[in-house]
Design a protein around this motif. Structure first.
Motif, short mmCIF file in Angstrom:
data_model
loop_
_atom_site.label_atom_id
_atom_site.label_comp_id
_atom_site.label_asym_id
_atom_site.label_seq_id
_atom_site.Cartn_x
_atom_site.Cartn_y
_atom_site.Cartn_z
N LEU A 68 -21.51 -23.46 -3.30
CA LEU A 68 -20.21 -22.90 -3.50
C LEU A 68 -18.96 -23.60 -3.06
O LEU A 68 -19.06 -24.35 -1.97
CB LEU A 68 -20.22 -21.52 -2.69
CG LEU A 68 -18.87 -20.73 -2.74
CD1 LEU A 68 -18.85 -20.23 -4.09
CD2 LEU A 68 -19.12 -19.76 -1.68
N PRO A 69 -18.23 -24.14 -4.18
CA PRO A 69 -17.15 -24.89 -3.69
C PRO A 69 -15.97 -24.18 -2.72
O PRO A 69 -15.65 -23.11 -3.21
CB PRO A 69 -16.21 -25.40 -5.00
CG PRO A 69 -16.89 -24.34 -6.02
CD PRO A 69 -18.13 -23.69 -5.48
N TRP A 91 -7.58 -29.29 6.28
CA TRP A 91 -8.22 -28.65 5.11
C TRP A 91 -9.42 -29.47 4.65
O TRP A 91 -9.22 -30.65 4.39
CB TRP A 91 -7.53 -28.58 3.83
CG TRP A 91 -6.06 -27.72 4.04
CD1 TRP A 91 -5.79 -26.26 3.73
CD2 TRP A 91 -4.77 -27.96 4.71
NE1 TRP A 91 -4.70 -25.99 3.95
CE2 TRP A 91 -3.90 -27.03 4.68
CE3 TRP A 91 -4.23 -29.46 5.18
CZ2 TRP A 91 -2.68 -27.02 5.07
CZ3 TRP A 91 -2.96 -29.49 5.74
CH2 TRP A 91 -2.42 -28.44 5.56
N ILE A 92 -10.59 -28.95 4.97
CA ILE A 92 -11.50 -29.89 4.74
C ILE A 92 -12.42 -29.01 3.50
O ILE A 92 -12.84 -27.78 3.65
CB ILE A 92 -12.72 -29.64 5.84
CG1 ILE A 92 -12.23 -30.11 6.95
CG2 ILE A 92 -14.06 -30.35 5.59
CD1 ILE A 92 -12.84 -29.97 8.18
N SER A 93 -12.48 -29.69 2.24
CA SER A 93 -13.11 -29.23 0.97
C SER A 93 -14.57 -29.72 0.76
O SER A 93 -14.90 -30.77 1.42
CB SER A 93 -12.37 -29.32 -0.01
OG SER A 93 -12.25 -30.82 -0.09
N GLY A 94 -15.29 -28.96 0.27
CA GLY A 94 -16.50 -29.57 0.22
C GLY A 94 -17.62 -27.96 -0.74
O GLY A 94 -16.97 -27.43 -1.16
N ARG A 111 -23.70 -24.37 5.88
CA ARG A 111 -23.64 -25.83 5.78
C ARG A 111 -22.64 -26.16 4.68
O ARG A 111 -22.48 -25.99 3.70
CB ARG A 111 -24.80 -26.54 5.50
CG ARG A 111 -24.75 -27.94 5.61
CD ARG A 111 -26.16 -28.65 5.27
NE ARG A 111 -26.10 -30.03 5.47
CZ ARG A 111 -25.82 -31.00 4.29
NH1 ARG A 111 -25.36 -30.48 3.15
NH2 ARG A 111 -25.74 -32.23 4.73
N LEU A 112 -21.59 -26.86 5.49
CA LEU A 112 -20.19 -27.18 4.60
C LEU A 112 -20.48 -29.01 4.24
O LEU A 112 -20.27 -29.56 5.34
CB LEU A 112 -18.99 -26.88 5.05
CG LEU A 112 -17.93 -27.50 4.38
CD1 LEU A 112 -17.80 -27.04 2.99
CD2 LEU A 112 -16.62 -26.84 5.07
N GLU A 113 -20.74 -29.08 3.11
CA GLU A 113 -21.00 -30.71 3.04
C GLU A 113 -19.57 -31.19 2.52
O GLU A 113 -18.87 -30.66 1.55
CB GLU A 113 -21.94 -30.94 1.81
CG GLU A 113 -21.95 -32.23 1.56
CD GLU A 113 -22.98 -32.66 0.33
OE1 GLU A 113 -22.76 -33.67 -0.28
OE2 GLU A 113 -23.63 -31.63 -0.17
N VAL A 114 -19.09 -31.79 3.24
CA VAL A 114 -17.62 -32.52 3.20
C VAL A 114 -17.35 -33.36 2.17
O VAL A 114 -18.14 -34.27 1.85
CB VAL A 114 -17.18 -33.34 4.46
CG1 VAL A 114 -15.92 -33.73 4.36
CG2 VAL A 114 -17.42 -32.31 5.85
#
Length: 229
Positions: A68-69, A91-94, A111-114
């Motif tokens: 999920l973005p 702001w960290i997008s991933g 888990r947020l993959e950067v």
């Protein structure tokens, strides 16, 4: 000066407020998108803990291709009362995925993959690549900064005001409040005075500190320099 990657990593590992921004219209309250815990994994991924029935977990569970973005937005507010209290945002997008079987019952680890990150703070703005974020280290004082600033303001206000002597004529007659602290130095916000101005002055330590003991020595040297004019 800390790098943009270090400043972002410090924000992630601080107690600053954070909210997960999901794609599409989700009729949820903002507090439902605030992680209960967050940390950084060994490969630079951001790990978030949410209630198992939260909108974030549901969205990640039903995401197409299992990813999920999202954007993690972090807002940092000074722990002492000063004008213009917001100190920084990141702001960290991933891409968000569920990590099953790790969190305690009733919770889910996400888990947020950067993909990339951006920081806007007292130092300025900067973009951060995933590799730089993964290799950066949080400031060693991040765990104690809020308490230390509150202590400086409440118990050492007279010594902080003496720093006016090092800030020049523009600090004359102003109110001095410690607003940020890191391994490189102390930032003080001056307000009031004849022109009713608000400005920051940065007081660098002689060398970066690594722990509380080093900070005590650095602060003692700084206050000695201010007392001697």
């Amino acid at each position: 000066m800390p790098s943009a990657a270090e400043r972002t990593r410090t924000l992630v590992q601080s107690t600053s407020s954070a909210v997960l921004l999901l794609p599409g219209p989700f009729p949820v309250r903002p507090e439902q998108l605030m992680p209960e815990e967050r940390s950084v994994g060994p490969d630079g991924e951001v790990l978030l803990v949410f209630p198992a029935d939260s909108p974030a977990v549901r969205a990640a569970t039903h995401a197409q291709d299992g990813e999920l973005p999202v954007v993690l937005e972090i807002t940092d507010v000074a722990p002492v009362s000063v004008p213009n209290r917001i100190r920084s945002r990141a702001w960290i997008s991933g891409w968000l995925t569920c990590v099953r079987g790790v969190a305690e019952p009733g919770r889910m680890l996400l888990r947020l993959e950067v993909g990339e990150a951006r920081v806007d703070d007292l130092w300025g703005t900067g973009m951060v690549e995933p590799e730089a974020f993964a290799s950066a280290a949080a400031d060693p004082l991040v765990e104690y900064e809020a308490e230390l600033l509150q202590h400086l303001h409440a118990a050492h206000g007279d010594q902080v005001r003496q720093l006016c002597a090092l800030a020049g004529d523009r600090a004359a007659g102003t109110r001095a409040v410690p607003v940020a602290l890191d391994r490189f130095g102390l930032r003080v916000r001056f307000s009031g005075g004849a022109g009713r101005r608000v400005f920051d002055a940065r007081f660098d330590f002689r060398e970066p500190v690594r722990d509380i003991a080093g900070l005590r020595r650095a602060m003692h040297q700084l206050f000695e320099a201010a007392a001697s004019g």
